[in-house]
Design a protein around this motif. Structure first.
Motif, short mmCIF file in Angstrom:
data_model
loop_
_atom_site.label_atom_id
_atom_site.label_comp_id
_atom_site.label_asym_id
_atom_site.label_seq_id
_atom_site.Cartn_x
_atom_site.Cartn_y
_atom_site.Cartn_z
N ASN A 1 0.70 -1.34 0.16
CA ASN A 1 0.08 -0.09 -0.11
C ASN A 1 0.61 1.22 0.10
OD1 ASN A 1 -2.44 -1.31 -0.35
ND2 ASN A 1 -2.59 -1.37 2.10
N GLU A 2 2.07 1.12 0.56
CA GLU A 2 2.84 2.44 0.68
C GLU A 2 3.36 2.81 -0.63
OE1 GLU A 2 6.77 4.39 3.15
OE2 GLU A 2 5.70 2.47 3.71
N VAL A 3 3.77 1.48 -1.28
CA VAL A 3 4.49 1.65 -2.52
C VAL A 3 3.54 2.20 -3.45
CG1 VAL A 3 5.30 0.25 -4.62
CG2 VAL A 3 5.98 -0.15 -2.57
N LEU A 4 1.88 1.60 -3.49
CA LEU A 4 1.08 2.17 -4.38
C LEU A 4 0.81 3.75 -4.12
CD1 LEU A 4 -1.50 -0.81 -3.85
CD2 LEU A 4 0.05 -0.07 -6.08
N LYS A 5 0.75 4.02 -2.60
CA LYS A 5 0.58 5.63 -2.43
C LYS A 5 1.83 6.40 -2.98
CE LYS A 5 -0.04 8.62 1.70
NZ LYS A 5 0.09 8.77 3.11
N VAL A 6 2.84 5.99 -3.06
CA VAL A 6 3.84 7.01 -3.26
C VAL A 6 4.22 6.97 -4.64
CG1 VAL A 6 6.47 7.27 -3.26
CG2 VAL A 6 5.31 6.73 -1.16
N SER A 7 3.78 5.85 -5.37
CA SER A 7 4.06 5.93 -7.01
C SER A 7 2.60 6.43 -7.64
CB SER A 7 4.05 4.21 -7.25
OG SER A 7 2.91 3.65 -7.11
N GLY A 8 1.59 6.44 -6.70
CA GLY A 8 0.50 6.91 -7.57
C GLY A 8 -0.33 5.94 -8.53
N VAL A 9 0.39 4.74 -8.36
CA VAL A 9 -0.40 3.62 -9.51
C VAL A 9 -1.48 2.88 -8.73
CG1 VAL A 9 0.41 1.42 -10.59
CG2 VAL A 9 2.07 3.13 -10.55
N ALA A 10 -2.34 2.40 -9.32
CA ALA A 10 -3.50 1.41 -8.85
C ALA A 10 -3.13 0.24 -8.38
CB ALA A 10 -4.49 1.52 -9.82
N LYS A 11 -3.76 -0.35 -7.38
CA LYS A 11 -3.51 -1.89 -7.08
C LYS A 11 -3.57 -2.89 -8.09
CE LYS A 11 -4.37 -3.48 -2.85
NZ LYS A 11 -4.93 -3.75 -1.47
N LYS A 12 -4.72 -2.61 -8.94
CA LYS A 12 -4.93 -3.58 -10.22
C LYS A 12 -3.82 -3.39 -11.09
CE LYS A 12 -8.47 -4.40 -13.92
NZ LYS A 12 -9.67 -4.25 -14.39
N THR A 13 -3.14 -2.21 -11.28
CA THR A 13 -1.93 -2.23 -12.35
C THR A 13 -0.91 -2.92 -11.64
OG1 THR A 13 -2.96 -0.13 -13.11
CG2 THR A 13 -0.40 -0.58 -13.35
N LEU A 14 -0.56 -2.75 -10.32
CA LEU A 14 0.69 -3.43 -9.62
C LEU A 14 0.45 -4.93 -9.97
CD1 LEU A 14 2.81 -3.00 -6.87
CD2 LEU A 14 0.92 -4.67 -6.32
N TYR A 15 -0.81 -5.35 -9.78
CA TYR A 15 -0.88 -7.09 -9.91
C TYR A 15 -0.94 -7.43 -11.27
CZ TYR A 15 -1.12 -7.08 -4.81
OH TYR A 15 -0.59 -7.01 -3.33
N SER A 16 -1.13 -6.38 -12.24
CA SER A 16 -1.27 -6.63 -13.56
C SER A 16 0.32 -6.92 -13.81
CB SER A 16 -1.85 -5.91 -14.47
OG SER A 16 -0.94 -4.48 -14.70
N HIS A 17 1.23 -6.45 -13.20
CA HIS A 17 2.59 -6.65 -13.47
C HIS A 17 3.28 -7.51 -12.52
CE1 HIS A 17 2.72 -3.45 -16.59
NE2 HIS A 17 2.14 -2.64 -15.58
N PHE A 18 2.79 -7.51 -11.34
CA PHE A 18 3.58 -8.45 -10.25
C PHE A 18 2.59 -9.19 -9.35
CE2 PHE A 18 6.13 -4.39 -10.80
CZ PHE A 18 7.11 -4.86 -11.35
N ALA A 19 2.58 -10.57 -9.48
CA ALA A 19 1.52 -11.56 -8.89
C ALA A 19 1.99 -11.41 -7.39
CB ALA A 19 2.05 -12.91 -9.34
N SER A 20 2.98 -10.93 -6.75
CA SER A 20 3.37 -10.84 -5.43
C SER A 20 4.36 -9.77 -4.97
CB SER A 20 3.87 -12.45 -5.07
OG SER A 20 4.97 -12.53 -5.48
N LYS A 21 4.33 -9.66 -3.97
CA LYS A 21 5.57 -8.68 -3.31
C LYS A 21 6.81 -9.25 -3.60
CE LYS A 21 7.10 -5.90 0.66
NZ LYS A 21 6.94 -5.81 2.18
N ASP A 22 6.91 -10.57 -3.44
CA ASP A 22 8.28 -11.01 -3.93
C ASP A 22 8.69 -10.97 -5.23
OD1 ASP A 22 8.57 -12.13 -1.03
OD2 ASP A 22 8.38 -14.25 -1.78
#
Length: 189
Positions: free
Chosen positions: A28-49
């Motif tokens: 959530n902190e990565v999302l907040k600082v980057s301004g990227v949506a959670k759905k976009t994050l998970y479209s690129h990375f399946a997990s935090k790892d």
């Protein structure tokens, strides 16, 4: 546009992970600082790892390119030592913008957080250290395993001393030790 968001996530996560530690920074902190949506994050990375591995790959690319440039002028063993430890000193003293303000080695820090044996993250950190060693070795004009061992051990010690012990002159101390050893003809190095 998708790759821009992916790169934005990696850059933001790398900055946050390096500054605060990987476990201390949530998605959530990565999302907040980057301004990227959670759905976009998970479209690129399946997990935090997966995001962590991407940040390690990004840091590896930046660090290896920087170190290769700094070692390029070296023509002798003494040059390799001087170039390497001068580069480290510049990093410790905040004179290397592409490596961010010095917070220790991202790979040492990450491997400490993921110390379980045989994890992909710990293995990646180990591989980075192997690549650094090979780069240093490639700049030595005659094979000398003992010298490579000494350089790499002192390099790692300087990084830890500079960060943990706040000894920002650790790299210069290593240069002196190694150059004195070489000039005295120490066959064990």
């Amino acid at each position: 546009m998708k790759t821009d968001k992916r790169q934005q996530l990696i850059s933001t996560a790398l900055t946050l992970f390096y500054r605060h530690g990987i476990h201390a920074v949530g998605i959530n902190e990565v999302l907040k600082v980057s301004g990227v949506a959670k759905k976009t994050l998970y479209s690129h990375f399946a997990s935090k790892d997966e995001l962590i591995l991407a940040t390690l790959a990004a840091r590896d690319e930046i660090f290896m390119a920087w170190l290769a440039r700094r070692l390029a002028p070296a023509h002798t063993h003494a040059d390799v030592i001087t170039c390497l430890f001068s580069a480290l000193s510049d990093w410790f003293h905040g004179r290397v913008p592409e490596l961010s303000p010095f917070r220790g080695c991202f790979f040492i820090n990450a491997s400490a957080e993921f110390s379980e044996e045989n994890t992909v993250i710990a293995d990646y950190c180990s591989e980075h250290k192997r690549k650094v060693r090979l780069l240093i070795q490639q700049h030595l004009h005659t094979p000398d395993e003992a010298l490579v061992d000494a350089i790499c051990l002192l390099k790692e010690g300087a990084i830890v001393s500079a960060f943990v012990g706040k000894d920002l002159d650790a790299a210069e101390k290593c240069t002196g030790v190694l150059l004195n050893s070489i000039s005295s003809g120490n066959q064990h190095l």
